[in-house]
Design an enzyme around this catalytic site. Structure first.
Site, short mmCIF file in Angstrom:
data_model
loop_
_atom_site.label_atom_id
_atom_site.label_comp_id
_atom_site.label_asym_id
_atom_site.label_seq_id
_atom_site.Cartn_x
_atom_site.Cartn_y
_atom_site.Cartn_z
N GLU A 252 -30.91 -22.07 -16.31
CA GLU A 252 -30.73 -22.78 -17.57
C GLU A 252 -31.65 -22.24 -18.67
OE1 GLU A 252 -31.59 -26.94 -17.13
OE2 GLU A 252 -31.42 -27.36 -19.27
N ASP B 123 -39.87 -28.69 -17.62
CA ASP B 123 -38.47 -28.57 -17.22
C ASP B 123 -38.06 -27.14 -16.91
OD1 ASP B 123 -35.94 -29.33 -16.67
OD2 ASP B 123 -35.30 -29.61 -18.74
N GLU C 26 -33.60 -39.69 -19.26
CA GLU C 26 -32.57 -39.15 -20.15
C GLU C 26 -31.34 -40.06 -20.20
OE1 GLU C 26 -33.45 -34.43 -20.04
OE2 GLU C 26 -32.00 -35.10 -18.55
O1 GCW Z 1 -33.13 -29.42 -17.06
C1 GCW Z 1 -32.73 -30.58 -17.72
C2 GCW Z 1 -31.33 -30.31 -18.10
C3 GCW Z 1 -30.37 -31.45 -17.91
C4 GCW Z 1 -30.64 -32.06 -16.55
C5 GCW Z 1 -32.05 -32.59 -16.52
C6 GCW Z 1 -32.43 -33.14 -15.15
C7 GCW Z 1 -29.07 -32.93 -14.98
O2 GCW Z 1 -31.29 -29.84 -19.42
O3 GCW Z 1 -29.08 -30.94 -18.02
O4 GCW Z 1 -29.72 -33.06 -16.20
O5 GCW Z 1 -32.96 -31.58 -16.78
O6 GCW Z 1 -33.03 -32.39 -14.38
O7 GCW Z 1 -32.15 -34.28 -14.86
#
Ligand code: GCW
Length: 717
Positions: A409, A381, A307
């Site tokens: 989240e 995720d 990312e």
């Molecule tokens: O869960 C996702 C999130 C990001 C997060 C990323 C990660 C810290 O949307 O906000 O970044 O994963 O785990 O690196």
């Protein structure tokens, strides 16, 4: 004086059967309220004095906690004494610090540095209760266990308990930024008041440490994995050191996130290439410097080449090259590197679910011995439900840590009740089959399956400055459950829920039973009203608040919902079988044979692994489309039931906490309906089938749901 008046008032209220005084949740599960009078009398008979041996900061913490705990639970002050000369002494310490303990010759050898024994013992005709360990921190953990027994109204007669943690590194990951904004945080700003540190030490830091120690958490990563190199500058190291000084007595080590490009950003170098000697030297020096500030610094947590974060691949190097460079720097100090497997490169993969496996399996056995690879429970995720991450069955030569997300989240932020221990348990109990049946993820993590020398678990914290720490009373349970499972991944989620509810609210069975039931079904309700039958990643773009199954376009396909659900006129679901992306091949054969076969895969994962026609018959006899409507509606129904259950529980707790939970249930019910209606309205445009009889029609048009925007949703960066 004040406190005895308060205790008296409290006792009067309790004896009248009136709910307790108003509470704001600050005390978490460490409320230490009086137990019923009969038990209180028994406990008082068994404990007439406290003998804490040793004067280390940890033993002072033991003394404080016991004094506070016993005074609350027993309703009286138990005198401290220097020796165990009378019956009824509660003796706490190590064979080195306590003669009484040394004389008992207890079997402590196998308990390591963090384990403990709770024993009823006889010494020269006196009956003693003993909390014994090899180290002061072990004694602290034993103390919390002992207090838990009292809080949950267990007998302390004939005690014979021994315990030690099954994993070594049990850390919270704070996704906290230096400006105090918490990424994916729904409980207010970061606890770390960087501006006032190192001079002002908020008493809350101590309470944070107490809470963590009480559940066995022994590390905290202070900073966000989306890292800022500033946290490694002297000014900030001094601040982190001040926190470490508070946490140390509680057995908690501080870790920091390492921004891979820090040598450029704060070191003035031209490169961050992990094979460049100057870069390696920079990290070595920087690490030595950190250890001068924080002698027991735990090490680094790294998110690299994921990312947009910088990483070794920027220089054509591998994750192993990057991790090993940092590992080499911390090794002389006994530190570790937790290298995250949550990676996906800038090129769009054919299936994002396959990426971590593809990038890491080739490096199995190539990491230095003080590296742990930190793997999220599932390959996408932190979804409400994911099958276990295939990496857990594929890295026999590399210690793997679990990464759970405690902050919700993708499960309704802080307002939805979703008790996550069943989700954690489902992942831990999953069978990788890598060494035949029974090769569970828990056994991978505790090192027993592959003989890992290092073990650990990480939980992304849900804590902030909210008075109740987690943004909601029930979210405290997720912090609690995470800690308990990191200590022992084999624990049962139901028992943890009960333990927590007794300590957090009341021991009244009329409260406990319905509350535990409600907690146990809560996560399944969220799965139903958000992403049933294996659907995933349908949340609003970026902030992940509310439904967004229509999300498409933008920078890359695997950041959209349509990429994941793949709905068409014919059917819905992501084909990850051999006829599709073949992600199933990343699992051991017996697992792949089940996940890869649409007639064998558990229905809860059906659309995760298969693209399925709308009219396919499900085990209920309903068609897939009708089943989808059914599941979404069942989710809403469950929330209504939880809300009603909670209404009936009003007599058993303080009005303040009851009211907040009650109003959060109203939010959850409203949002569960929103999820159901928006998703059904949207998927109906593909299925082109009617909503079956007896199920509600969406309240608004699809256009309405699509038009909603939330530019200020919390937790977004
Ligand atoms: O869960 C996702 C999130 C990001 C997060 C990323 C990660 C810290 O949307 O906000 O970044 O994963 O785990 O690196």
């Amino acid at each position: 004086m004040m406190s005895s008046v308060r205790t008296l008032l409290f006792l009067i209220l309790i004896s009248l059967g009136t709910p307790a005084l108003s509470e704001d949740g600050y005390d978490l599960w460490l409320r230490y309220t009086p137990v019923n009078p009969q038990l209180q009398a028994q406990y008082r008979d068994s404990i007439s004095s406290i003998v804490v041996s040793g004067n280390s900061p940890t033993m002072l913490a033991v003394r404080d906690e016991l004094t506070r705990g016993l005074e609350g639970i027993l309703g009286t002050t138990v005198p401290a004494s220097l020796t165990a000369e009378k019956s009824g002494a509660l003796v706490i310490g190590t064979p080195d610090s306590s003669e009484a303990i040394a004389a008992l010759g207890l079997p402590l050898t196998n308990l390591g540095t963090e384990g403990y024994l709770l024993r009823t013992a006889n010494q020269n005709g006196r009956e003693l209760t003993v909390i014994a360990a090899n180290s002061d921190v072990g004694a602290l953990y034993g103390t919390y266990h002992f207090l838990r027994l009292l809080q949950t109204q267990h007998s302390i007669q004939d005690l014979d308990i021994s315990a030690k943690p099954k994993t070594q590194t049990r850390v919270l990951n704070h996704w906290d930024n230096l400006d105090r904004n918490v990424e994916r945080g729904y409980a207010g700003q970061s606890l770390w008041d960087w501006h006032k540190l190192p001079d002002y030490l908020d008493p809350r830091y101590t309470d944070y440490a107490r809470a963590n120690a009480s559940i066995g958490i022994n590390g905290t990563v202070l900073t966000n994995v989306n890292a800022n190199a500033t946290s490694l500058t002297p000014m900030y190291l001094e601040k982190s050191a001040a926190l470490a000084n508070v946490f140390r007595a509680y057995g908690i080590r501080v870790y920091l996130t390492a921004r891979f490009s820090a040598p450029i950003e704060i070191g003035g170098l031209k490169s961050a290439d992990p094979l460049d000697p100057a870069v390696r030297e920079w990290w070595k020096k920087k690490t030595d410097e950190i250890y001068r500030y924080i002698p027991d610094f735990g090490g680094y947590l790294v998110k690299a080449n994921s990312e947009g974060q910088p990483g070794p691949q920027d220089y054509g190097r591998s994750h192993a090259d990057g991790a090993n460079m940092l590992a080499e720097a911390v090794a002389p100090h006994g530190g570790i590197v937790m290298w995250r497997a949550f990676v996906y490169s800038n090129e769009e993969p054919d299936d994002r679910a396959k990426q971590a496996y593809n990038e890491f399996v080739p490096y199995d056995g190539k990491f230095r011995e003080n590296v742990l690879v930190q793997v999220k429970n599932g390959a996408i995720d932190f979804q409400p439900r994911e099958p276990f991450h295939p990496l857990f069955g594929a890295m026999p030569k590399t210690p793997l840590m679990m990464e759970f997300q405690i902050t919700k989240e993708y499960l309704g932020f802080a307002t939805h009740l979703a008790y996550l221990a069943p989700l954690f348990e489902e992942a831990l109990d999953a069978d990788t089959f890598v060494k035949g049946k029974g090769s569970t993820v828990a056994k991978v993590l505790d090192g027993s399956l592959h003989g890992y020398a290092r073990t650990g678990m990480a939980g992304v914290a849900n804590i902030g400055v909210d008075r109740n720490w987690s943004g909601s009373h029930f979210d405290q349970a997720n912090w609690y459950a995470y800690g308990r499972l990191a200590w022992d991944p084999m624990l049962a989620s139901r028992e943890i829920a009960e333990e927590w509810a007794r300590m957090t609210f009341t021991n009244d069975e009329a409260f406990i039973n319905p509350t535990v039931e409600m907690m146990m079904k809560s996560r399944e309700a969220v799965v139903d009203y958000m992403t049933p039958l294996g659907l995933h990643h349908l949340m609003g773009r970026g902030h992940h608040y509310g439904p967004g199954p229509w999300v498409e376009g933008g920078p890359r396909a695997d950041w959209t919902s349509v990429y994941y659900h793949r709905a068409t006129k014919e059917g819905i679901g992501f084909d990850r079988s051999a006829s599709g992306s073949n992600a199933v091949a990343q699992y051991a054969k017996p697992v792949a044979a089940i996940f890869g076969d649409r007639n064998k895969v558990p229905e809860q994962f059906l659309l995760w692994f298969h693209h399925v026609p709308w009219d396919r018959k499900m085990s209920s006899g309903r068609t897939l489309w009708n089943e989808l409507v059914h599941a979404y509606s069942r989710g809403v129904q469950s929330v209504s039931e939880m809300r009603q259950t909670w209404d009936h529980l009003k007599p058993y707790l303080d009005a303040e906490r009851h009211a907040q939970v009650a109003s959060f249930f109203e939010i959850q019910e409203k949002e569960a309906k929103w999820w159901r209606d928006a998703c059904i309205a949207y998927f109906q445009t593909f299925s082109e089938r009617p909503i079956p009889e007896g199920y509600a029609q969406p309240e608004h048009s699809l256009e309405y749901y699509k038009s909603l925007e939330f530019p200020y949703a919390p937790g977004h960066h």
